[in-house]
Structures are given as structure tokens and as C-alpha cells.
Design a protein around this motif. Structure first.
Motif, PDB file in Angstrom:
ATOM      1  N   TYR A  48       0.827  -1.201   0.000  1.00  0.00           N
ATOM      2  CA  TYR A  48       0.000   0.000   0.000  1.00  0.00           C
ATOM      3  C   TYR A  48       0.862   1.252   0.000  1.00  0.00           C
ATOM      4  O   TYR A  48       2.028   1.221   0.405  1.00  0.00           O
ATOM      5  N   PHE A  50       0.470   5.633   1.151  1.00  0.00           N
ATOM      6  CA  PHE A  50      -0.225   6.489   2.111  1.00  0.00           C
ATOM      7  C   PHE A  50      -0.212   7.923   1.599  1.00  0.00           C
ATOM      8  O   PHE A  50       0.847   8.472   1.294  1.00  0.00           O
ATOM      9  N   TRP A  68       0.782  -0.662   9.902  1.00  0.00           N
ATOM     10  CA  TRP A  68       1.197  -0.616   8.507  1.00  0.00           C
ATOM     11  C   TRP A  68       2.708  -0.894   8.436  1.00  0.00           C
ATOM     12  O   TRP A  68       3.510   0.019   8.259  1.00  0.00           O
ATOM     13  N   TRP A 124      -5.236   5.418   2.380  1.00  0.00           N
ATOM     14  CA  TRP A 124      -4.388   4.278   2.020  1.00  0.00           C
ATOM     15  C   TRP A 124      -4.876   3.687   0.694  1.00  0.00           C
ATOM     16  O   TRP A 124      -6.074   3.515   0.483  1.00  0.00           O
TER      17      TRP A 124
END
Length: 129
Positions: A48, A50, A68, A124
Motif C-alpha cells: 500500500y 499512504f 502498517w 491508504w
């Protein structure tokens, strides 16, 4: 002038080519999810990005980094193919793709899970190849 036999020269050249390929391997792979192709870590877990990260710097520290986990870069890793290594606030190294630091999500249980996509009011996002 030192002479090198042809077989020894071939072994040396092949060894260099293999070592170069190992060093140049990208830190992420491409996997498939219900939303299409995404970047994954070596275990196949979705990566992912951010929205609060800027200029190749991670804004996810402390408890954020617990939820995370970062895609860690190891000593000796090298930039390439759109991947760069950034330095985090704690001095550790993290991989980024096209300037965006990469993370997994602690609540993803298996490869292909994308439970972090859109988390925190959409901050995200799936890391796309």
C-alpha cells in the motif's frame, strides 16, 4: 601479462551476471487481487501507499507503523526499476516505488487480501505496478 584460460573467464563472466541479477532484483512482485494487479512483498502480501507521505518521506511512524509495517530495505539493497530506498525517522531503510513509500497492512491475513484499501478516509491505496 597474465593469461586467463577461456573456461575461467567464462565462469567469472557468468558469476558476475548472476550476482548482478540478484542485486538488481526488484524488492516487490506483482500479484492479483479482486481489484486487479498490485505490488506485493516476497510473501505475496499486498503493498500500500499512504496519502500523507510526501517527497519520498514516510509520515507513518510509531503506532501507524505497527498497523502498517514498512517494506524494509536491507543493507546492500540498491535502487532500480522505479524503486528507491528512503530513510525513515528512526534511521531504518524502507522501499518506495515511484517516490511512494511501501507498506503492508497488519489486518491482511493472506495473499490477495486488500482490507487496507481506502482505509482512514481513503488515505491508504493499493500500490499498483
Amino acid at each position: 601479462m597474465t593469461k586467463i584460460s577461456l573456461p575461467l573467464a567464462l565462469v567469472a563472466a557468468a558469476s558476475f551476471a548472476v550476482m548482478s541479477a540478484v542485486v538488481a532484483a526488484p524488492p516487490a512482485k506483482t500479484g492479483t487481487t479482486s481489484k486487479g494487479a498490485v505490488l506485493t512483498d516476497a510473501k505475496g502480501m499486498t503493498l500500500y501507499t499512504f496519502d500523507k507521505d510526501a517527497d519520498g518521506k514516510s509520515a507513518c511512524n510509531g503506532p501507524c507503523a505497527t498497523n502498517w509495517p514498512v517494506l524494509k530495505a536491507e543493507a546492500g539493497d540498491k535502487d532500480g526499476d522505479g524503486y528507491t530506498i528512503i530513510t525513515r525517522d528512526d534511521g531504518s531503510k524502507q522501499w518506495a516505488y515511484k517516490g511512494k513509500p511501501l507498506y503492508t497492512f497488519a489486518k491482511d491475513q493472506k495473499p490477495g487480501d486488500i482490507t487496507g484499501d481506502g482505509f482512514l478516509n481513503g488515505a491508504w491505496h493499493l500500490a499498483m505496478p
